[in-house]
Design an enzyme around this catalytic site. Structure first.
Site, PDB file in Angstrom:
ATOM      1  N   ASP A   1       0.816  -1.211   0.000  1.00  0.00           N
ATOM      2  CA  ASP A   1       0.000   0.000   0.000  1.00  0.00           C
ATOM      3  C   ASP A   1       0.855   1.267   0.000  1.00  0.00           C
ATOM      4  OD1 ASP A   1      -2.371  -1.400  -0.047  1.00  0.00           O
ATOM      5  OD2 ASP A   1      -2.620  -1.386   2.130  1.00  0.00           O
ATOM      6  N   GLY A   2       1.952   1.236   0.760  1.00  0.00           N
ATOM      7  CA  GLY A   2       2.815   2.406   0.826  1.00  0.00           C
ATOM      8  C   GLY A   2       3.409   2.747  -0.530  1.00  0.00           C
TER       9      GLY A   2
ATOM     10  N   ASN B   1      -4.927   9.143   1.624  1.00  0.00           N
ATOM     11  CA  ASN B   1      -5.552   8.442   2.750  1.00  0.00           C
ATOM     12  C   ASN B   1      -6.053   9.399   3.830  1.00  0.00           C
ATOM     13  OD1 ASN B   1      -5.434   5.844   1.839  1.00  0.00           O
ATOM     14  ND2 ASN B   1      -3.827   5.169   3.229  1.00  0.00           N
ATOM     15  N   GLU B   2      -5.123  10.190   4.383  1.00  0.00           N
ATOM     16  CA  GLU B   2      -5.509  11.066   5.482  1.00  0.00           C
ATOM     17  C   GLU B   2      -4.501  12.177   5.691  1.00  0.00           C
ATOM     18  OE1 GLU B   2      -2.529   8.582   6.764  1.00  0.00           O
ATOM     19  OE2 GLU B   2      -4.488   7.609   6.765  1.00  0.00           O
TER      20      GLU B   2
ATOM     21  N   THR C   1     -10.040   2.976   6.340  1.00  0.00           N
ATOM     22  CA  THR C   1      -9.709   1.667   6.918  1.00  0.00           C
ATOM     23  C   THR C   1      -8.233   1.565   7.300  1.00  0.00           C
ATOM     24  OG1 THR C   1      -9.360   0.801   4.690  1.00  0.00           O
ATOM     25  CG2 THR C   1     -11.531   0.460   5.664  1.00  0.00           C
ATOM     26  N   ALA C   2      -7.497   2.676   7.212  1.00  0.00           N
ATOM     27  CA  ALA C   2      -6.076   2.663   7.541  1.00  0.00           C
ATOM     28  C   ALA C   2      -5.869   3.231   8.958  1.00  0.00           C
ATOM     29  CB  ALA C   2      -5.301   3.440   6.472  1.00  0.00           C
ATOM     30  N   TYR C   3      -5.086   4.294   9.073  1.00  0.00           N
ATOM     31  CA  TYR C   3      -4.797   4.903  10.373  1.00  0.00           C
ATOM     32  C   TYR C   3      -6.092   5.271  11.088  1.00  0.00           C
ATOM     33  CZ  TYR C   3      -2.117   7.964  13.578  1.00  0.00           C
ATOM     34  OH  TYR C   3      -1.535   8.559  14.672  1.00  0.00           O
TER      35      TYR C   3
ATOM     36  N   LEU D   1      -9.027   3.865  11.099  1.00  0.00           N
ATOM     37  CA  LEU D   1      -9.669   2.717  11.747  1.00  0.00           C
ATOM     38  C   LEU D   1      -8.897   2.292  12.995  1.00  0.00           C
ATOM     39  CD1 LEU D   1     -11.883   0.559  11.703  1.00  0.00           C
ATOM     40  CD2 LEU D   1     -10.417  -0.803  10.190  1.00  0.00           C
ATOM     41  N   SER D   2      -7.577   2.412  12.957  1.00  0.00           N
ATOM     42  CA  SER D   2      -6.768   1.973  14.103  1.00  0.00           C
ATOM     43  C   SER D   2      -6.974   2.857  15.329  1.00  0.00           C
ATOM     44  CB  SER D   2      -5.285   1.941  13.722  1.00  0.00           C
ATOM     45  OG  SER D   2      -4.749   3.246  13.609  1.00  0.00           O
TER      46      SER D   2
END
Length: 255
Positions: free
Chosen positions: A42-43, A114-115, A155-157, A159-160
């Protein structure tokens, strides 16, 4: 035949896969391509998309996972690539635009797929003022930080840190605190993606905060403004049986 370019992460698995693909299919330089095939995790996919944003030549990207999680990627297979590309389901993703002003008066603009995350730089908690469409909605959030996530990044950072999962096409953004201390019960917000989100760092000299757009960091920020940038839409390609919208939906039922 669609002209395609191949890019790969420097990791040994991705390099080995690149060698196999180059021996079995025809490729063109990325300057001549209509589609990009990206090998890695993904990165690396985010890195590929950011490179295209900077070059202002945006092509559809079909990623194959040779990394760890690979949430934004398709399964790695050598066989049947031409058929997979012909059948691939496209998803448009609008990146965020982060405009950051530092305590030294610097203005920096970065895209984020993503964010956008704000994080305290020292042991002291951050104090943030949050506004939406120029209206202050939270005068003081005492926390380790916060983030603004797109549906693709929800669903990445996001969601965590217990943020909500946003379906693709929802037209929403997630605003999620990281370890909030005051107000303790504020768990974040879901806003229309047309919203203009402003974050002012209170006591910025004493409680320094950094702002990160995906993987790029700006330190000692004083203010950060976040909006969607629909003028720079990206297109991700997925196998129909493993489409991104299905993955995001199913992620809500993972124990």
């Amino acid at each position: 035949m669609t002209l395609r370019a191949l890019v790969a992460s420097p990791t040994p698995p991705a390099q080995a896969a690149e060698e196999e693909l180059r021996a079995n299919y025809d490729w063109v330089p990325i300057e001549e391509a209509e589609i990009v095939v990206a090998l890695g995790g993904d990165g690396f996919l985010l890195q590929t998309l950011h490179t295209m944003l900077e070059a202002r030549r945006i092509l559809p990207v079909f990623g194959m996972n040779l990394g760890t999680v690979g949430f934004l990627m398709n399964e790695w297979r050598l066989e049947g690539l031409e058929d997979r590309l012909a059948r691939a389901k496209p998803f448009r993703v609008s990146p965020l635009k982060m405009v950051a002003v530092t305590i030294h008066g610097e203005h920096l603009e970065l895209p984020a797929i993503n964010e956008v995350s704000l994080l305290r730089e020292t042991r002291q908690t951050a104090k943030l003022e949050i506004s939406v469409n120029d209206r202050i909605v939270l005068p003081e959030l005492v926390c380790d930080g916060m983030l603004v996530a797109t549906p693709a990044g929800s669903t990445a950072y996001n969601l965590s840190v217990q943020g909500p999962i946003l379906p693709l096409g929802s037209g929403m953004l997630a605003v999620t605190p990281i370890s909030p201390f005051r107000p303790r019960r504020w768990s974040g917000a879901i806003l229309p993606d047309k919203a203009r989100i402003g974050i002012r760092i209170l006591e910025a000299d004493k409680r320094p905060v950094s702002a990160v757009g995906d993987q790029r960091e700006v330190r000692e920020v004083e203010r950060v403004d976040v909006t969607i940038d629909p003028s720079r839409d990206l297109t991700l390609l997925f196998d129909p049986e493993h489409a991104l919208d299905d993955r995001i939906t199913l992620e809500q039922f993972v124990a």
